[in-house]
Design a protein around this motif. Structure first.
Motif, PDB file in Angstrom:
ATOM      1  N   THR A 130       0.834  -1.205   0.000  1.00  0.00           N
ATOM      2  CA  THR A 130       0.000   0.000   0.000  1.00  0.00           C
ATOM      3  C   THR A 130       0.863   1.248   0.000  1.00  0.00           C
ATOM      4  O   THR A 130       0.597   2.216  -0.721  1.00  0.00           O
ATOM      5  N   SER A 131       1.925   1.231   0.796  1.00  0.00           N
ATOM      6  CA  SER A 131       2.822   2.388   0.821  1.00  0.00           C
ATOM      7  C   SER A 131       3.509   2.564  -0.529  1.00  0.00           C
ATOM      8  O   SER A 131       3.676   3.687  -1.007  1.00  0.00           O
ATOM      9  N   ALA A 132       3.907   1.431  -1.156  1.00  0.00           N
ATOM     10  CA  ALA A 132       4.534   1.525  -2.471  1.00  0.00           C
ATOM     11  C   ALA A 132       3.540   2.019  -3.520  1.00  0.00           C
ATOM     12  O   ALA A 132       3.887   2.807  -4.407  1.00  0.00           O
ATOM     13  N   ALA A 133       2.282   1.561  -3.402  1.00  0.00           N
ATOM     14  CA  ALA A 133       1.262   1.952  -4.369  1.00  0.00           C
ATOM     15  C   ALA A 133       0.931   3.438  -4.280  1.00  0.00           C
ATOM     16  O   ALA A 133       0.762   4.126  -5.295  1.00  0.00           O
ATOM     17  N   LEU A 134       0.819   3.941  -3.060  1.00  0.00           N
ATOM     18  CA  LEU A 134       0.464   5.350  -2.878  1.00  0.00           C
ATOM     19  C   LEU A 134       1.677   6.265  -2.929  1.00  0.00           C
ATOM     20  O   LEU A 134       1.531   7.481  -2.962  1.00  0.00           O
ATOM     21  N   GLY A 135       2.879   5.663  -2.924  1.00  0.00           N
ATOM     22  CA  GLY A 135       4.108   6.458  -2.916  1.00  0.00           C
ATOM     23  C   GLY A 135       4.206   7.480  -4.034  1.00  0.00           C
ATOM     24  O   GLY A 135       4.467   8.667  -3.775  1.00  0.00           O
ATOM     25  N   PRO A 136       4.024   7.078  -5.303  1.00  0.00           N
ATOM     26  CA  PRO A 136       4.125   8.060  -6.386  1.00  0.00           C
ATOM     27  C   PRO A 136       3.136   9.207  -6.264  1.00  0.00           C
ATOM     28  O   PRO A 136       3.493  10.375  -6.463  1.00  0.00           O
TER      29      PRO A 136
END
Length: 461
Positions: A149-155
């Motif tokens: 989730t953090s990687a997905a929302l990171g950008p």
């Protein structure tokens, strides 16, 4: 190794404590991608310097992971995890305050050292905290979902922060997360005793030298020329370090990597999938973030939104995996979704600046629809084939291979974009490489992991 665990703290708090480090590490890979254009403009960084800002972090990360696994065995996983969190916290502050590209690169190198310390310890602590296989598999899926989730929302989050507060804010974001992680770990995770083991320091030095030389050649080759003296020197260092490492590993009692584990086809397959998957996912994210901003003129926030079709599947897939884990063999899941990703990526080999966004978004979404299943699937397969007793070192091996995949993937995209400067051709060639990586991972998953699982089931019968 003496291990004393209590169940006083809830599983949720334990999971949150151990996912915090991975959240910071994941954010710092994806967030930096969308901030790249702003960093280039405000720090006057070249493409090679931007690649070092991304890959320098990954280089140290990958180089020290095996050593960090040994340190966790010797001093205890919890102590090493907390030390890594503290180093990462300080380096993040230094990144935010960096006045030049050179200083930012140096701070990113230190960040990589901190991440290397807490990454393998995180997986080890999770395995020891949840000894029941069924609960551990479920927690691995949820743990991966938090990180994904953090990687997905990171950008998108990074684009929002860069647009509102400039690029230093993406590193300041780590500070409250780091404090929370340190406090939760001290409260919820009991110490895990270490044991006296000798560290293969000479081997680790050779390992670091080989990866550093490879990185220098890939990143600086397009700028200096592939036959320039510094690049030729990097080839020599790479060859010497690799040969010396192989010679030493054959003779030494204490080795850098547990090569005996690679005798198992399933363990080898999980690491092959990890390398190929990270090569494609993070190499593609680096390329697309530059493509959206340089070729299509998108700002950081819009570029982050345009990357959502690629990243949103990470957490969704992880949640699906936590429900289907155990019903469908990991080898089959990995093969199917890597194959789909490869075909979808190859379909975009002919893209240009005139390609409608929705076409690109659909192709990228199809390619990444199984990303959230592939990540926990390969981790679960690794733990199954390596065994709980080898959790520390197995986690370090997988993470090292995955980070080397990221390192080479980002560098490969930089080579393509630096050599083929036409945005009508460069991204298409990049997708050819990405598709090839996915298909290589699919082949490894089928021949090494799925076959090993079938053989294990036949033995149990």
């Amino acid at each position: 190794m003496a291990i004393v665990l209590t169940v006083r703290d809830s599983s949720g708090l334990k999971l949150a404590a151990l996912a915090t480090g991975f959240v910071m590490a994941s954010l710092d890979v994806t967030v930096v991608n969308v901030a790249g254009s702003a960093i280039q403009q405000q720090l006057h960084a070249s493409l090679s310097e931007l690649t070092w800002i991304v890959d320098g972090y990954v280089l140290v990360f990958a180089s020290l992971l095996m050593l960090a696994g040994g340190l966790a065995n010797r001093f205890g996983a919890r102590a090493v995890y907390l030390a890594g969190m503290a180093v990462f916290f300080a380096a993040s502050l230094a990144c935010a305050l960096a006045p030049t590209a050179g200083v930012l690169i140096a701070a990113r190198l230190v960040q990589g050292a901190g991440a290397a310390l807490f990454m393998p310890s995180s997986l080890s602590l999770l395995v020891f905290s949840f000894p029941d296989k069924r609960q551990r598999t479920r927690m691995l899926g949820l743990w991966s979902a938090i990180v994904a989730t953090s990687a997905a929302l990171g950008p998108t989050l990074g684009g929002l922060l860069v647009s509102a507060f400039s690029w230093p804010s993406i590193f300041l974001l780590n500070l409250p997360i780091g404090v929370a992680g340190i406090l939760l770990t001290r409260r919820c995770i009991p110490p895990v005793g270490g044991r006296r083991v000798r560290l293969a320091v000479p081997g680790h030095v050779l390992w670091i030298a080989a990866l550093a030389a490879l990185s220098f050649a890939l990143i600086e080759g397009p700028r200096l020329g592939w036959l320039a003296r510094p690049v030729l020197a990097a080839y020599v260092v790479l060859g010497f370090a690799a040969a010396a490492l192989v010679t030493r590993e054959r003779r030494a009692e204490h080795v850098v990597m547990p090569w005996n584990l690679f005798r198992g086809a399933g363990f080898t397959g999980a690491n092959l999938v990890g390398f190929a998957f990270n090569f494609a996912v993070y190499g593609g994210m680096f390329m697309l973030s530059l493509y959206f901003q340089h070729a299509r003129g998108a700002g950081p926030f819009l570029a982050g939104l345009e990357l959502l079709p690629m990243t949103i599947w990470f957490p969704l897939g992880n949640l699906v995996y936590s429900r289907i884990a155990g019903r469908i063999p990991n080898g089959v899941l990995l093969t199917v979704f890597l194959l789909v990703a490869g075909v979808a990526s190859l379909a975009m080999a002919g893209m240009s600046t005139d390609t409608p966004y929705w076409v690109l978004a659909v192709a990228v979404a199809v390619a990444n629809v199984g990303a959230g299943i592939i990540s926990p699937g390969m981790t679960a397969a690794l733990v199954e084939f390596a065994g709980v007793a080898h959790a520390n070192v197995a986690g370090a091996v997988l993470n090292a291979n995955r980070q080397i995949g990221t390192l080479v993937g980002v560098a490969a995209m930089s080579v393509v974009l630096g050599t083929v400067t036409d945005w009508n051709r460069g991204p298409g060639l990049s997708f050819l490489l990405l598709g090839g990586a996915y298909l290589a991972g699919a082949a490894g998953a089928w021949w090494l992991i799925a076959r090993s699982e079938r053989q294990a089931r036949n033995v149990r019968r």
